[in-house]
Design a protein around this motif. Structure first.
Motif, PDB file in Angstrom:
ATOM      1  N   ASP A  84     -19.656  27.456   8.616  1.00 11.32           N
ATOM      2  CA  ASP A  84     -18.604  27.445   9.632  1.00 11.32           C
ATOM      3  C   ASP A  84     -17.358  26.720   9.130  1.00 11.32           C
ATOM      4  O   ASP A  84     -16.235  27.183   9.337  1.00 11.32           O
ATOM      5  CB  ASP A  84     -19.115  26.770  10.913  1.00 11.32           C
ATOM      6  CG  ASP A  84     -18.089  26.779  12.020  1.00 11.32           C
ATOM      7  OD1 ASP A  84     -17.619  27.884  12.379  1.00 11.32           O
ATOM      8  OD2 ASP A  84     -17.743  25.689  12.511  1.00 11.32           O
ATOM      9  N   LYS A  85     -17.555  25.621   8.433  1.00 13.44           N
ATOM     10  CA  LYS A  85     -16.409  24.843   7.941  1.00 13.44           C
ATOM     11  C   LYS A  85     -15.795  25.436   6.673  1.00 13.44           C
ATOM     12  O   LYS A  85     -14.581  25.519   6.532  1.00 13.44           O
ATOM     13  CB  LYS A  85     -16.829  23.399   7.706  1.00 13.44           C
ATOM     14  CG  LYS A  85     -17.057  22.645   9.012  1.00 13.44           C
ATOM     15  CD  LYS A  85     -17.314  21.180   8.764  1.00 13.44           C
ATOM     16  CE  LYS A  85     -17.321  20.404  10.042  1.00 13.44           C
ATOM     17  NZ  LYS A  85     -18.495  20.572  10.868  1.00 13.44           N
ATOM     18  N   VAL A  87     -15.773  28.498   5.398  1.00 13.98           N
ATOM     19  CA  VAL A  87     -15.058  29.773   5.497  1.00 13.98           C
ATOM     20  C   VAL A  87     -13.673  29.612   6.128  1.00 13.98           C
ATOM     21  O   VAL A  87     -12.825  30.492   5.992  1.00 13.98           O
ATOM     22  CB  VAL A  87     -15.868  30.862   6.252  1.00 13.98           C
ATOM     23  CG1 VAL A  87     -17.173  31.159   5.533  1.00 13.98           C
ATOM     24  CG2 VAL A  87     -16.098  30.493   7.695  1.00 13.98           C
ATOM     25  N   LYS A  88     -13.436  28.492   6.770  1.00 16.25           N
ATOM     26  CA  LYS A  88     -12.128  28.232   7.391  1.00 16.25           C
ATOM     27  C   LYS A  88     -11.143  27.572   6.425  1.00 16.25           C
ATOM     28  O   LYS A  88      -9.966  27.451   6.748  1.00 16.25           O
ATOM     29  CB  LYS A  88     -12.299  27.357   8.627  1.00 16.25           C
ATOM     30  CG  LYS A  88     -13.030  28.069   9.752  1.00 16.25           C
ATOM     31  CD  LYS A  88     -13.262  27.145  10.926  1.00 16.25           C
ATOM     32  CE  LYS A  88     -14.063  27.868  12.006  1.00 16.25           C
ATOM     33  NZ  LYS A  88     -14.482  26.953  13.066  1.00 16.25           N
ATOM     34  N   PRO A  90      -8.586  27.506   3.633  1.00  8.37           N
ATOM     35  CA  PRO A  90      -7.777  28.523   2.957  1.00  8.37           C
ATOM     36  C   PRO A  90      -7.872  28.466   1.436  1.00  8.37           C
ATOM     37  O   PRO A  90      -7.646  29.471   0.763  1.00  8.37           O
ATOM     38  CB  PRO A  90      -6.354  28.232   3.437  1.00  8.37           C
ATOM     39  CG  PRO A  90      -6.374  26.825   3.914  1.00  8.37           C
ATOM     40  CD  PRO A  90      -7.776  26.555   4.382  1.00  8.37           C
TER      41      PRO A  90
END
Length: 158
Positions: A84-85, A87-88, A90
């Motif tokens: 979750d973290k 993939v966020k 950039p």
């Protein structure tokens, strides 16, 4: 419905340059423009064509560092939070679940060594469950492409 040779030819052509008109694609494939349109819509609806995007040059944008970071997690229960973290972020271009001594392989782009260090130290290593990392910095890349082989499949080779 199966992906036939005409579909594969269209996919290869748009993968090379998705700005081509239906008429240009039709001429290269020996199809009519309306058939090209229908085939591309069908391939999109099936999820074979995920998106049509511009491919940017990271070096031209000042992202001179390409690093591959291997990650080990402490326990399977931390996977969902990690993913979750990560993939966020950039800076992370790719995240792969892999076999071997590490659990995940990340491809990271950064402007310089300090920016890479901050990404790894302040963003990735602080994620709950991350217990080990190993980083390799690419000195150069002989091949770096998002293109996939539209030719023969493993089923075709048997």
């Amino acid at each position: 419905m199966e992906v036939d040779q005409s579909d594969r030819r269209l996919l290869a052509l748009i993968q090379d340059d998705c700005r081509q008109s239906y008429a240009e694609l039709a001429k290269q494939c020996g199809l009519s423009p309306s058939t090209v349109h229908d085939r591309l819509k069908r391939l999109q609806a099936r999820g074979i064509i995920k998106a049509q995007v511009a491919i940017l040059d990271p070096i031209a944008l000042g992202l001179d560092i390409c690093a591959f970071v291997q990650i080990t997690l402490s326990h399977p229960k931390t996977v969902a939070g990690f993913l979750d973290k990560v993939v966020k972020l950039p800076e992370v271009q790719e995240c792969h679940h892999v076999t071997g001594d590490f659990d995940y392989l990340l491809k990271i782009r950064a402007s310089n060594a300090l920016a890479l260090e901050r990404t790894i130290t302040d963003k990735i290593k602080t994620i709950e469950g991350v217990i080990r990392s190993h980083t390799a910095i690419a000195l150069s890349s002989a091949k770096d492409t998002p293109a996939v082989d539209c030719g023969r499949t493993s089923q075709d080779q048997s």
